[in-house]
Scaffold this active site. Structure first.
Site, mmCIF file in Angstrom:
data_model
loop_
_atom_site.group_PDB
_atom_site.id
_atom_site.type_symbol
_atom_site.label_atom_id
_atom_site.label_comp_id
_atom_site.label_asym_id
_atom_site.label_seq_id
_atom_site.Cartn_x
_atom_site.Cartn_y
_atom_site.Cartn_z
ATOM 1 C CG ASP A 22 -1.786 1.153 1.385
ATOM 2 O OD1 ASP A 22 -2.270 1.643 0.349
ATOM 3 O OD2 ASP A 22 -2.023 1.601 2.522
ATOM 4 C CD GLU A 45 -3.054 8.327 0.330
ATOM 5 O OE1 GLU A 45 -3.484 9.134 1.173
ATOM 6 O OE2 GLU A 45 -3.666 8.045 -0.714
#
Length: 201
Positions: free
Chosen positions: A7, A9
């Site tokens: 991922d 953020e």
């Protein structure tokens, strides 16, 4: 053949919407996928708030220009990319991610795109595919890769659980409590060690 899916953020860079909420003084925009599992609902709600306040892409990009990766993220990513193929799979948008990719040394990212009017108003968004993280991991597996995945939010759980090895990273206490079987780490050194171990098992 391993490929690590990360991922963006909360894992490699700070949450863009939280930074923008602080910069714009609109606290409601601090709500992220850590709080709202339904991404479609979350984005439509955000776009409504932007419209209400007369804010568009330029204002968000001005905030993103000031965001730096989380300390140690680039070094972690460089080392990880030296030992296995790595893809960032994010529900963010190309219009947000590009300046951050430059600061991270141009890793590969799969993300979505915003629909923007000539005035700069964000009018909508186009998802690359449904359940983009899980769908991408399954597609990589279908072409012969074993996947390792890590993320911090509700929308990462599908790809984490579908992978040979999956880890929560810098996640919330609630997500960790709701998923006690998933190893959870707070430092890049721990995550890197776990990925290396998964590749050697």
């Amino acid at each position: 053949m391993y490929i690590t899916c990360l991922d963006l953020e909360g894992v490699l860079v700070p949450e863009i919407w939280i930074a923008f909420a602080e910069a714009s003084g609109i606290p409601e925009l601090k709500r992220t996928t850590r709080d709202e599992p339904d991404y479609d609902k979350l984005m439509k709600w955000r776009i409504g708030i932007l419209k209400e306040h007369g804010l568009g892409l330029k204002e968000i990009q001005d905030t993103i220009a000031k965001i730096d990766p989380i300390p140690g993220a680039k070094e972690f990513l460089d080392e990880l990319r030296s030992i296995c193929q790595t893809i960032i799979i994010s529900d963010t948008f190309t219009q947000f991610a590009t300046p951050l990719m430059k600061k991270l040394g141009w890793p590969t990212i799969f993300c979505n795109s915003l629909e923007v009017a000539p005035s700069g108003e964000i009018t909508g968004f186009k998802m690359r595919c449904e359940q983009s993280k899980l769908t991408t991991v399954k597609a990589l597996q279908s072409i012969g890769y074993q996947t390792i995945a890590s993320g911090d939010s509700h929308n990462d759980l599908g790809m984490i659980r579908a992978s040979k090895a999956g880890f929560l990273f810098k996640s919330t206490d609630k997500i960790k409590a709701d998923n006690p079987d998933l190893p959870a780490f707070e430092t890049y050194d721990e995550l890197l060690s776990a990925i290396k171990k998964a590749m050697s098992d």
